[in-house]
Design an enzyme around this catalytic site. Structure first.
Site, PDB file in Angstrom:
ATOM      1  N   VAL A 146       0.821  -1.207   0.000  1.00 52.76           N
ATOM      2  CA  VAL A 146       0.000   0.000   0.000  1.00 52.76           C
ATOM      3  C   VAL A 146       0.864   1.269   0.000  1.00 52.76           C
ATOM      4  CG1 VAL A 146      -1.624   1.324   1.428  1.00 52.76           C
ATOM      5  CG2 VAL A 146      -2.030  -1.080   0.980  1.00 52.76           C
ATOM      6  N   ASP A 199      10.620   3.449   5.835  1.00 52.84           N
ATOM      7  CA  ASP A 199      10.392   2.060   6.256  1.00 52.84           C
ATOM      8  C   ASP A 199      11.530   1.653   7.183  1.00 52.84           C
ATOM      9  OD1 ASP A 199       8.395  -0.270   4.862  1.00 52.84           O
ATOM     10  OD2 ASP A 199      10.038  -0.996   6.125  1.00 52.84           O
ATOM     11  N   THR A 232      -1.161  -4.385   9.596  1.00 45.57           N
ATOM     12  CA  THR A 232      -2.049  -4.565  10.756  1.00 45.57           C
ATOM     13  C   THR A 232      -2.419  -6.052  10.826  1.00 45.57           C
ATOM     14  OG1 THR A 232      -3.869  -3.905   9.287  1.00 45.57           O
ATOM     15  CG2 THR A 232      -3.022  -2.228  10.766  1.00 45.57           C
ATOM     16  N   LYS A 270     -14.306   0.321   4.874  1.00 40.78           N
ATOM     17  CA  LYS A 270     -13.251  -0.621   4.467  1.00 40.78           C
ATOM     18  C   LYS A 270     -13.564  -2.048   4.920  1.00 40.78           C
ATOM     19  CE  LYS A 270      -9.605  -2.311   2.872  1.00 40.78           C
ATOM     20  NZ  LYS A 270      -9.438  -2.497   1.436  1.00 40.78           N
ATOM     21  N   CYS A 272      -5.327  -9.949   3.187  1.00 45.38           N
ATOM     22  CA  CYS A 272      -6.394  -9.023   3.592  1.00 45.38           C
ATOM     23  C   CYS A 272      -7.720  -9.659   3.954  1.00 45.38           C
ATOM     24  CB  CYS A 272      -6.554  -7.961   2.518  1.00 45.38           C
ATOM     25  SG  CYS A 272      -5.073  -6.943   2.451  1.00 45.38           S
ATOM     26  N   LYS A 290      -7.809 -11.793   7.201  1.00 44.90           N
ATOM     27  CA  LYS A 290      -7.554 -11.004   8.423  1.00 44.90           C
ATOM     28  C   LYS A 290      -8.651  -9.964   8.662  1.00 44.90           C
ATOM     29  CE  LYS A 290      -4.536  -7.173   7.289  1.00 44.90           C
ATOM     30  NZ  LYS A 290      -5.454  -6.056   7.398  1.00 44.90           N
ATOM     31  N   LYS A 325      -3.070 -15.293  -5.733  1.00 47.59           N
ATOM     32  CA  LYS A 325      -3.832 -14.893  -6.927  1.00 47.59           C
ATOM     33  C   LYS A 325      -2.807 -14.577  -8.013  1.00 47.59           C
ATOM     34  CE  LYS A 325      -5.298 -10.665  -7.332  1.00 47.59           C
ATOM     35  NZ  LYS A 325      -5.990  -9.374  -7.175  1.00 47.59           N
TER      36      LYS A 325
HETATM   37  P1  NAD Z   1       3.176  -4.755   4.078  1.00 48.57           P
HETATM   38  O1  NAD Z   1       3.503  -5.714   5.138  1.00 48.57           O
HETATM   39  O2  NAD Z   1       3.453  -5.094   2.643  1.00 48.57           O
HETATM   40  O3  NAD Z   1       3.900  -3.350   4.365  1.00 48.57           O
HETATM   41  C1  NAD Z   1       3.974  -2.744   5.607  1.00 48.57           C
HETATM   42  C2  NAD Z   1       5.315  -2.034   5.704  1.00 48.57           C
HETATM   43  O4  NAD Z   1       5.349  -1.262   6.907  1.00 48.57           O
HETATM   44  C3  NAD Z   1       6.505  -2.983   5.758  1.00 48.57           C
HETATM   45  O5  NAD Z   1       7.414  -2.657   4.737  1.00 48.57           O
HETATM   46  C4  NAD Z   1       7.107  -2.743   7.161  1.00 48.57           C
HETATM   47  O6  NAD Z   1       8.515  -2.885   7.174  1.00 48.57           O
HETATM   48  C5  NAD Z   1       6.678  -1.317   7.416  1.00 48.57           C
HETATM   49  N1  NAD Z   1       6.649  -0.930   8.840  1.00 48.57           N
HETATM   50  C6  NAD Z   1       6.061  -1.560   9.884  1.00 48.57           C
HETATM   51  N2  NAD Z   1       6.237  -0.864  11.012  1.00 48.57           N
HETATM   52  C7  NAD Z   1       6.955   0.234  10.691  1.00 48.57           C
HETATM   53  C8  NAD Z   1       7.463   1.334  11.421  1.00 48.57           C
HETATM   54  N3  NAD Z   1       7.258   1.454  12.731  1.00 48.57           N
HETATM   55  N4  NAD Z   1       8.175   2.277  10.760  1.00 48.57           N
HETATM   56  C9  NAD Z   1       8.402   2.175   9.440  1.00 48.57           C
HETATM   57  N5  NAD Z   1       7.942   1.151   8.691  1.00 48.57           N
HETATM   58  C10 NAD Z   1       7.229   0.198   9.308  1.00 48.57           C
HETATM   59  O7  NAD Z   1       1.619  -4.407   4.251  1.00 48.57           O
HETATM   60  P2  NAD Z   1       0.580  -3.956   3.134  1.00 48.57           P
HETATM   61  O8  NAD Z   1       0.114  -5.145   2.372  1.00 48.57           O
HETATM   62  O9  NAD Z   1       1.112  -2.774   2.412  1.00 48.57           O
HETATM   63  O10 NAD Z   1      -0.638  -3.511   4.063  1.00 48.57           O
HETATM   64  C11 NAD Z   1      -0.563  -2.357   4.861  1.00 48.57           C
HETATM   65  C12 NAD Z   1      -1.951  -2.043   5.370  1.00 48.57           C
HETATM   66  O11 NAD Z   1      -2.811  -1.730   4.265  1.00 48.57           O
HETATM   67  C13 NAD Z   1      -2.637  -3.194   6.110  1.00 48.57           C
HETATM   68  O12 NAD Z   1      -3.451  -2.667   7.103  1.00 48.57           O
HETATM   69  C14 NAD Z   1      -3.502  -3.821   5.025  1.00 48.57           C
HETATM   70  O13 NAD Z   1      -4.624  -4.494   5.537  1.00 48.57           O
HETATM   71  C15 NAD Z   1      -3.940  -2.619   4.223  1.00 48.57           C
HETATM   72  N6  NAD Z   1      -4.261  -2.894   2.817  1.00 48.57           N
HETATM   73  C16 NAD Z   1      -3.498  -3.750   2.094  1.00 48.57           C
HETATM   74  C17 NAD Z   1      -3.803  -3.987   0.757  1.00 48.57           C
HETATM   75  C18 NAD Z   1      -3.027  -4.982  -0.061  1.00 48.57           C
HETATM   76  O14 NAD Z   1      -3.498  -5.343  -1.123  1.00 48.57           O
HETATM   77  N7  NAD Z   1      -1.886  -5.457   0.357  1.00 48.57           N
HETATM   78  C19 NAD Z   1      -4.866  -3.298   0.161  1.00 48.57           C
HETATM   79  C20 NAD Z   1      -5.612  -2.393   0.941  1.00 48.57           C
HETATM   80  C21 NAD Z   1      -5.295  -2.194   2.274  1.00 48.57           C
HETATM   81  C1  UGA Z   2      -8.710  -7.487  -1.766  1.00 42.63           C
HETATM   82  C2  UGA Z   2      -9.803  -6.543  -2.293  1.00 42.63           C
HETATM   83  O1  UGA Z   2     -10.252  -7.011  -3.572  1.00 42.63           O
HETATM   84  C3  UGA Z   2      -9.272  -5.105  -2.427  1.00 42.63           C
HETATM   85  O2  UGA Z   2     -10.314  -4.235  -2.847  1.00 42.63           O
HETATM   86  C4  UGA Z   2      -8.752  -4.656  -1.050  1.00 42.63           C
HETATM   87  O3  UGA Z   2      -8.204  -3.354  -1.122  1.00 42.63           O
HETATM   88  C5  UGA Z   2      -7.692  -5.629  -0.570  1.00 42.63           C
HETATM   89  O4  UGA Z   2      -8.235  -6.973  -0.516  1.00 42.63           O
HETATM   90  C6  UGA Z   2      -7.233  -5.282   0.814  1.00 42.63           C
HETATM   91  O5  UGA Z   2      -7.976  -4.773   1.594  1.00 42.63           O
HETATM   92  O6  UGA Z   2      -6.082  -5.558   1.060  1.00 42.63           O
HETATM   93  P1  UGA Z   2      -6.570  -8.692  -2.805  1.00 42.63           P
HETATM   94  O7  UGA Z   2      -6.572  -9.459  -1.530  1.00 42.63           O
HETATM   95  O8  UGA Z   2      -5.318  -8.058  -3.255  1.00 42.63           O
HETATM   96  O9  UGA Z   2      -7.659  -7.503  -2.719  1.00 42.63           O
HETATM   97  O10 UGA Z   2      -7.048  -9.639  -3.994  1.00 42.63           O
HETATM   98  P2  UGA Z   2      -8.473 -10.101  -4.574  1.00 42.63           P
HETATM   99  O11 UGA Z   2      -8.462  -9.902  -6.030  1.00 42.63           O
HETATM  100  O12 UGA Z   2      -9.592  -9.519  -3.838  1.00 42.63           O
HETATM  101  O13 UGA Z   2      -8.432 -11.670  -4.301  1.00 42.63           O
HETATM  102  C7  UGA Z   2      -8.477 -12.181  -2.990  1.00 42.63           C
HETATM  103  C8  UGA Z   2      -8.631 -13.687  -3.021  1.00 42.63           C
HETATM  104  O14 UGA Z   2      -9.939 -14.048  -3.459  1.00 42.63           O
HETATM  105  C9  UGA Z   2      -7.664 -14.413  -3.948  1.00 42.63           C
HETATM  106  O15 UGA Z   2      -7.191 -15.565  -3.312  1.00 42.63           O
HETATM  107  C10 UGA Z   2      -8.518 -14.768  -5.153  1.00 42.63           C
HETATM  108  O16 UGA Z   2      -8.070 -15.918  -5.819  1.00 42.63           O
HETATM  109  C11 UGA Z   2      -9.859 -15.021  -4.486  1.00 42.63           C
HETATM  110  N1  UGA Z   2     -11.024 -14.827  -5.390  1.00 42.63           N
HETATM  111  C12 UGA Z   2     -11.289 -13.603  -5.908  1.00 42.63           C
HETATM  112  C13 UGA Z   2     -11.861 -15.901  -5.649  1.00 42.63           C
HETATM  113  O17 UGA Z   2     -11.636 -17.038  -5.160  1.00 42.63           O
HETATM  114  N2  UGA Z   2     -12.958 -15.712  -6.453  1.00 42.63           N
HETATM  115  C14 UGA Z   2     -13.243 -14.496  -6.998  1.00 42.63           C
HETATM  116  O18 UGA Z   2     -14.261 -14.392  -7.715  1.00 42.63           O
HETATM  117  C15 UGA Z   2     -12.388 -13.417  -6.723  1.00 42.63           C
END
Ligand code: NAD
Ligand code: UGA
Length: 434
Positions: A11, A30, A86, A209, A265, A268, A325
């Site tokens: 993100v 980071d 988180t 969210k 995501c 969790k 995925k």
């Molecule tokens: P991630 O684990 O890929 O990245 C988190 C980063 O934060 C890591 O690089 C870590 O080293 C850094 N970090 C942690 N504590 C720190 C600190 N004290 N100072 C500086 N850096 C620090 O996580 P992510 O997948 O990017 O997800 C981040 C948040 O966004 C989560 O709450 C997640 O649920 C949410 N989110 C993720 C996605 C997704 O697709 N991955 C999409 C939407 C929302």
């Molecule tokens: C998901 C949401 O789609 C995003 O909008 C959101 O921001 C993100 O979580 C988040 O909060 O982190 P992501 O987890 O990256 O995104 O991927 P998705 O495309 O949603 O797929 C999630 C899982 O569902 C995968 O394992 C995928 O294979 C599965 N899936 C998805 C299915 O089994 N069937 C479907 O029709 C779609």
């Protein structure tokens, strides 16, 4: 605008690179040295289409900087994004220790100039209030700031596209000043994409969210429930779900049955939302059912493999796909890993291939064999198990695969092939829900 982004993961990195592309000046902070070293060599630490190009371009333009020190980043920024992880605790609650840690660090740095602190990490409702309290508690009187909730909706694999062309921008604020700053930040994107902007209360933004992710997960579990029904009743889930999805009120997306949802995501976030319901005294049966059907999707698939192959001990099984995925190297909560673990427990030997996720998988499961390509994974195997719907698997030379395998049996956990065509080609083929 000058922006600080704390946490350069999926993100934070995508947000940083995209905001820099829109013309803002970004410092990404980071605490992971290895990640920072890679980034400062112009390499993305994650596989995400289009991201590395954006990073390199904006680093060269001087609009995107990566560093470990939070202090200078926060001091010079008008807006500070919290994008740290988180993760779930054992009981499903969101572990907010990294969010708290960043809030405490920010508290010790801000010095009187007005700052907007934005929570972009996914958090339970009322977290922003805790962040505010924390900054006040550890910042001794430095109160010239607002805390905003600006949840992120990107999907891995299409993170850059989702960020540059969002379905909506949600801004949760309780001050006019913070609202204006956030609108100024997103103005170039809003003007370019005409994306709808929802300015809501902070608590509403946090709930949007969790609500959105829970609804999407529910759609997938519903699709898997239909798939289970079709398997027992002798119908085709793809036909059924396609027709259901044609109703505009339902929609066709996120109705693909398979081996369930994984990733960092959905599992969790729905667990955290389940806890929120529990805390608020609201029945959480619906969330429980979503989780149960998701677990059952993997278990049913495994039972299918066991039923067909009978004794697994000593048998070589090829696995195609390790990422949760396609178009990502992320293996967090990947159904593929659960399947491999179970097959291994029963004594099967695994040879796996994934176009991008093998480096990550090797750290997690070093004991299995890894193939250079899908054909090598198929060679000599008694069955091929498809766990991720990578595009390149759909274009495989199936005649070649058949010749290479010890027995031409395919378990397709993502329904990428047509059962009739597979039978015609001489495979014993098992999809999901058909
Ligand atoms: P991630 O684990 O890929 O990245 C988190 C980063 O934060 C890591 O690089 C870590 O080293 C850094 N970090 C942690 N504590 C720190 C600190 N004290 N100072 C500086 N850096 C620090 O996580 P992510 O997948 O990017 O997800 C981040 C948040 O966004 C989560 O709450 C997640 O649920 C949410 N989110 C993720 C996605 C997704 O697709 N991955 C999409 C939407 C929302
Ligand atoms: C998901 C949401 O789609 C995003 O909008 C959101 O921001 C993100 O979580 C988040 O909060 O982190 P992501 O987890 O990256 O995104 O991927 P998705 O495309 O949603 O797929 C999630 C899982 O569902 C995968 O394992 C995928 O294979 C599965 N899936 C998805 C299915 O089994 N069937 C479907 O029709 C779609």
């Amino acid at each position: 605008m000058k922006i600080a982004i704390i946490g350069a993961g999926y993100v934070g990195l995508t947000t940083g690179a995209c905001l820099a592309e829109l013309g803002h000046e970004i410092i990404c902070v980071d605490n992971n040295r290895e990640k920072l070293d890679k980034l400062n060599r112009g390499k993305s630490p994650i596989f995400e289409p289009g991201l590395e190009e954006l990073i390199v371009k904006n680093q060269a333009a001087g609009r995107l900087v990566f560093q470990s020190e939070i202090k200078p980043a926060v001091q010079q920024a008008e807006i500070i994004f919290i994008c740290v992880n988180t993760p779930p605790k054992d009981d499903g609650r969101a572990d907010l220790k990294y969010v708290e840690q960043v809030a405490r660090e920010i508290a010790g740095i801000i010095n009187g100039d007005y700052k907007v602190i934005v929570d972009k990490s996914t958090v339970p409702v009322k977290t922003a209030e805790k962040v505010k309290e924390t900054i006040r508690r550890y910042g001794a009187g430095k109160t010239n700031f607002d805390v905003v909730s600006n949840p992120e909706f990107l999907k891995e694999g299409t993170a850059v596209i989702d960020t540059m062309a969002p379905d909506r921008i949600v801004i949760g604020v309780d001050s006019e000043k913070a609202k204006e700053k956030m609108l100024e930040l997103y103005r170039p994107l809003i003007e370019k994409t005409k994306a709808p902007v929802k300015v809501v209360s902070v608590r509403s933004a946090e709930l949007i969210k969790h609500g959105a992710n829970t609804f999407l997960a529910a759609k997938i579990s519903f699709a898997n429930l239909i798939a289970q029904t079709c398997e027992e009743a002798g119908a085709d889930a793809l036909e059924v779900l396609e027709a259901i999805g044609l109703d505009e009120r339902i929609g066709a997306q996120f109705l693909k049955p398979g081996i369930g949802f994984g990733g960092s995501c959905f599992p969790k976030d729905i667990a955290a939302y389940k806890k929120t319901l529990e805390i608020l005294g609201i029945d959480n049966t619906l969330i429980h059912a979503i989780e149960k059907i998701n677990q059952e999707a993997v278990l049913r698939f495994l039972r299918k493999i066991e039923k067909e192959l009978w004794v697994l001990d000593g048998k070589l099984i090829g696995v195609l796909g390790l990422a949760f995925k396609p178009d990502t190297d992320d293996i967090r909560n990947s159904p593929a890993l659960k399947i491999i673990e179970s097959l291994k427990k029963d004594g099967a030997k695994i040879k796996a291939f994934d176009p991008q996720a093998m480096a990550n998988a090797k750290k997690e499961i070093p004991e299995i064999e890894y193939a250079q390509n899908p054909y090598e994974a198929a060679a000599g195997s008694e069955a091929l198990v498809i766990c991720t719907d990578w595009r390149e698997f759909k274009n495989l030379d199936l005649e070649r695969i058949k010749k290479l395998m010890a027995a031409p049996t395919i378990f397709d956990g993502r329904n990428i092939f047509n059962p009739k065509e597979m039978e015609k080609l001489g495979f014993r083929y098992f999809g999901v829900g058909r």
